[in-house]
Each structure stands twice: as C-alpha cells, then as structure tokens.
Design a protein around this motif. Structure first.
Motif, PDB file in Angstrom:
ATOM      1  N   ASP A 159       0.855  -1.181   0.000  1.00 25.49           N
ATOM      2  CA  ASP A 159       0.000   0.000   0.000  1.00 25.49           C
ATOM      3  C   ASP A 159       0.896   1.237   0.000  1.00 25.49           C
ATOM      4  O   ASP A 159       1.594   1.505   0.984  1.00 25.49           O
ATOM      5  CB  ASP A 159      -0.899  -0.007   1.233  1.00 25.49           C
ATOM      6  N   ALA A 160       0.876   1.994  -1.075  1.00 22.18           N
ATOM      7  CA  ALA A 160       1.740   3.175  -1.218  1.00 22.18           C
ATOM      8  C   ALA A 160       1.379   4.281  -0.233  1.00 22.18           C
ATOM      9  O   ALA A 160       2.191   5.168   0.021  1.00 22.18           O
ATOM     10  CB  ALA A 160       1.654   3.699  -2.642  1.00 22.18           C
ATOM     11  N   ASP A 161       0.176   4.236   0.354  1.00 22.10           N
ATOM     12  CA  ASP A 161      -0.247   5.275   1.293  1.00 22.10           C
ATOM     13  C   ASP A 161       0.292   5.067   2.701  1.00 22.10           C
ATOM     14  O   ASP A 161       0.173   5.954   3.547  1.00 22.10           O
ATOM     15  CB  ASP A 161      -1.774   5.349   1.344  1.00 22.10           C
ATOM     16  N   ILE A 162       0.868   3.922   2.974  1.00 19.11           N
ATOM     17  CA  ILE A 162       1.431   3.648   4.298  1.00 19.11           C
ATOM     18  C   ILE A 162       2.840   4.234   4.348  1.00 19.11           C
ATOM     19  O   ILE A 162       3.666   3.942   3.489  1.00 19.11           O
ATOM     20  CB  ILE A 162       1.478   2.138   4.576  1.00 19.11           C
ATOM     21  N   PRO A 163       3.131   5.086   5.346  1.00 19.49           N
ATOM     22  CA  PRO A 163       4.470   5.683   5.410  1.00 19.49           C
ATOM     23  C   PRO A 163       5.546   4.623   5.635  1.00 19.49           C
ATOM     24  O   PRO A 163       5.354   3.675   6.400  1.00 19.49           O
ATOM     25  CB  PRO A 163       4.388   6.654   6.590  1.00 19.49           C
ATOM     26  N   LYS A 164       6.664   4.792   4.963  1.00 16.51           N
ATOM     27  CA  LYS A 164       7.801   3.873   5.086  1.00 16.51           C
ATOM     28  C   LYS A 164       8.991   4.637   5.651  1.00 16.51           C
ATOM     29  O   LYS A 164       9.105   5.844   5.480  1.00 16.51           O
ATOM     30  CB  LYS A 164       8.194   3.311   3.707  1.00 16.51           C
ATOM     31  N   TRP A 165       9.900   3.935   6.283  1.00 19.14           N
ATOM     32  CA  TRP A 165      11.135   4.574   6.753  1.00 19.14           C
ATOM     33  C   TRP A 165      12.039   4.830   5.567  1.00 19.14           C
ATOM     34  O   TRP A 165      12.166   4.011   4.665  1.00 19.14           O
ATOM     35  CB  TRP A 165      11.863   3.681   7.756  1.00 19.14           C
ATOM     36  N   ASP A 166      12.717   5.963   5.593  1.00 18.02           N
ATOM     37  CA  ASP A 166      13.663   6.307   4.538  1.00 18.02           C
ATOM     38  C   ASP A 166      15.100   5.987   4.920  1.00 18.02           C
ATOM     39  O   ASP A 166      15.984   5.970   4.069  1.00 18.02           O
ATOM     40  CB  ASP A 166      13.574   7.791   4.197  1.00 18.02           C
ATOM     41  N   ASN A 167      15.336   5.773   6.217  1.00 21.85           N
ATOM     42  CA  ASN A 167      16.699   5.515   6.672  1.00 21.85           C
ATOM     43  C   ASN A 167      16.667   4.666   7.933  1.00 21.85           C
ATOM     44  O   ASN A 167      15.626   4.529   8.580  1.00 21.85           O
ATOM     45  CB  ASN A 167      17.454   6.828   6.901  1.00 21.85           C
ATOM     46  N   TRP A 168      17.793   4.110   8.291  1.00 19.21           N
ATOM     47  CA  TRP A 168      17.838   3.195   9.442  1.00 19.21           C
ATOM     48  C   TRP A 168      17.638   3.932  10.753  1.00 19.21           C
ATOM     49  O   TRP A 168      17.131   3.369  11.715  1.00 19.21           O
ATOM     50  CB  TRP A 168      19.137   2.388   9.447  1.00 19.21           C
ATOM     51  N   GLN A 169      17.989   5.223  10.831  1.00 19.28           N
ATOM     52  CA  GLN A 169      17.803   5.974  12.075  1.00 19.28           C
ATOM     53  C   GLN A 169      16.321   6.067  12.440  1.00 19.28           C
ATOM     54  O   GLN A 169      15.963   5.927  13.611  1.00 19.28           O
ATOM     55  CB  GLN A 169      18.394   7.392  11.947  1.00 19.28           C
ATOM     56  N   ASP A 170      15.474   6.289  11.444  1.00 15.18           N
ATOM     57  CA  ASP A 170      14.037   6.350  11.707  1.00 15.18           C
ATOM     58  C   ASP A 170      13.500   4.986  12.139  1.00 15.18           C
ATOM     59  O   ASP A 170      12.644   4.895  13.018  1.00 15.18           O
ATOM     60  CB  ASP A 170      13.276   6.818  10.464  1.00 15.18           C
ATOM     61  N   ALA A 171      13.994   3.935  11.526  1.00  9.55           N
ATOM     62  CA  ALA A 171      13.556   2.585  11.890  1.00  9.55           C
ATOM     63  C   ALA A 171      13.952   2.255  13.324  1.00  9.55           C
ATOM     64  O   ALA A 171      13.159   1.726  14.097  1.00  9.55           O
ATOM     65  CB  ALA A 171      14.149   1.556  10.930  1.00  9.55           C
ATOM     66  N   VAL A 172      15.170   2.585  13.712  1.00  5.23           N
ATOM     67  CA  VAL A 172      15.645   2.316  15.074  1.00  5.23           C
ATOM     68  C   VAL A 172      14.870   3.163  16.079  1.00  5.23           C
ATOM     69  O   VAL A 172      14.478   2.680  17.143  1.00  5.23           O
ATOM     70  CB  VAL A 172      17.165   2.581  15.185  1.00  5.23           C
ATOM     71  N   ALA A 173      14.603   4.416  15.752  1.00  4.13           N
ATOM     72  CA  ALA A 173      13.851   5.298  16.639  1.00  4.13           C
ATOM     73  C   ALA A 173      12.434   4.789  16.862  1.00  4.13           C
ATOM     74  O   ALA A 173      11.834   5.046  17.909  1.00  4.13           O
ATOM     75  CB  ALA A 173      13.819   6.719  16.075  1.00  4.13           C
ATOM     76  N   ASP A 174      11.901   4.061  15.914  1.00  8.48           N
ATOM     77  CA  ASP A 174      10.528   3.552  15.981  1.00  8.48           C
ATOM     78  C   ASP A 174      10.428   2.207  16.708  1.00  8.48           C
ATOM     79  O   ASP A 174       9.338   1.737  16.975  1.00  8.48           O
ATOM     80  CB  ASP A 174       9.973   3.421  14.558  1.00  8.48           C
ATOM     81  N   GLU A 175      11.559   1.605  17.068  1.00 15.30           N
ATOM     82  CA  GLU A 175      11.538   0.274  17.683  1.00 15.30           C
ATOM     83  C   GLU A 175      10.777   0.234  19.003  1.00 15.30           C
ATOM     84  O   GLU A 175      10.118  -0.753  19.309  1.00 15.30           O
ATOM     85  CB  GLU A 175      12.965  -0.235  17.929  1.00 15.30           C
ATOM     86  N   ASP A 176      10.888   1.271  19.797  1.00 20.16           N
ATOM     87  CA  ASP A 176      10.271   1.275  21.125  1.00 20.16           C
ATOM     88  C   ASP A 176       8.888   1.921  21.156  1.00 20.16           C
ATOM     89  O   ASP A 176       8.273   2.021  22.204  1.00 20.16           O
ATOM     90  CB  ASP A 176      11.182   1.998  22.119  1.00 20.16           C
ATOM     91  N   VAL A 177       8.387   2.348  20.012  1.00 19.16           N
ATOM     92  CA  VAL A 177       7.072   2.965  19.940  1.00 19.16           C
ATOM     93  C   VAL A 177       6.007   1.883  19.894  1.00 19.16           C
ATOM     94  O   VAL A 177       6.071   0.973  19.069  1.00 19.16           O
ATOM     95  CB  VAL A 177       6.961   3.868  18.687  1.00 19.16           C
ATOM     96  N   THR A 178       5.041   1.951  20.792  1.00 18.11           N
ATOM     97  CA  THR A 178       3.930   1.009  20.800  1.00 18.11           C
ATOM     98  C   THR A 178       2.623   1.773  20.910  1.00 18.11           C
ATOM     99  O   THR A 178       2.583   2.908  21.392  1.00 18.11           O
ATOM    100  CB  THR A 178       4.026   0.016  21.975  1.00 18.11           C
ATOM    101  N   ASP A 179       1.557   1.173  20.466  1.00 18.63           N
ATOM    102  CA  ASP A 179       0.232   1.800  20.548  1.00 18.63           C
ATOM    103  C   ASP A 179      -0.386   1.526  21.891  1.00 18.63           C
ATOM    104  O   ASP A 179      -0.209   0.581  22.528  1.00 18.63           O
ATOM    105  CB  ASP A 179      -0.687   1.276  19.450  1.00 18.63           C
TER     106      ASP A 179
END
Length: 53
Positions: free
Chosen positions: A33-53
């Motif tokens: 789904d192209a409308d779902i935001p994707k990470w552009d770099n590894w820093q954003d992916a790592v920063a998102d590791e501890d985020v939970t709903d």
C-alpha cells in the motif's frame, strides 16, 4: 532496476504473526500500500523500535 528486484516479499505469516508492531508488504507484491508511510533511513527505523500503541 525496479524496486521489486531489490526487496523480497515479506511472507504473510510474518506479517500476521507480528503482534507488537506493524509490518507492511514491500513494493511490487500483493498487499503493498503506497499510502502507508515507510522509513527512509535506518535511524528512523531504530527510533521507531520502542514505539507502541
């Protein structure tokens, strides 16, 4: 080179088994789904590791 040649599809079992996060299908495969935001770099992916709903 097409993005589909760079990334393998993510198995549906892995997507549905991932209960603590959101795992989305790669470009060019069923379920993408192209409308779902994707990470552009590894820093954003790592920063998102501890985020939970």
């Amino acid at each position: 080179m097409d993005k589909r040649n760079v990334f393998w599809p993510i198995p549906n079992d892995a997507i549905t088994a991932n209960k603590n996060g959101q795992l989305w299908q790669n470009f060019g495969y069923e379920g993408y789904d192209a409308d779902i935001p994707k990470w552009d770099n590894w820093q954003d992916a790592v920063a998102d590791e501890d985020v939970t709903d």
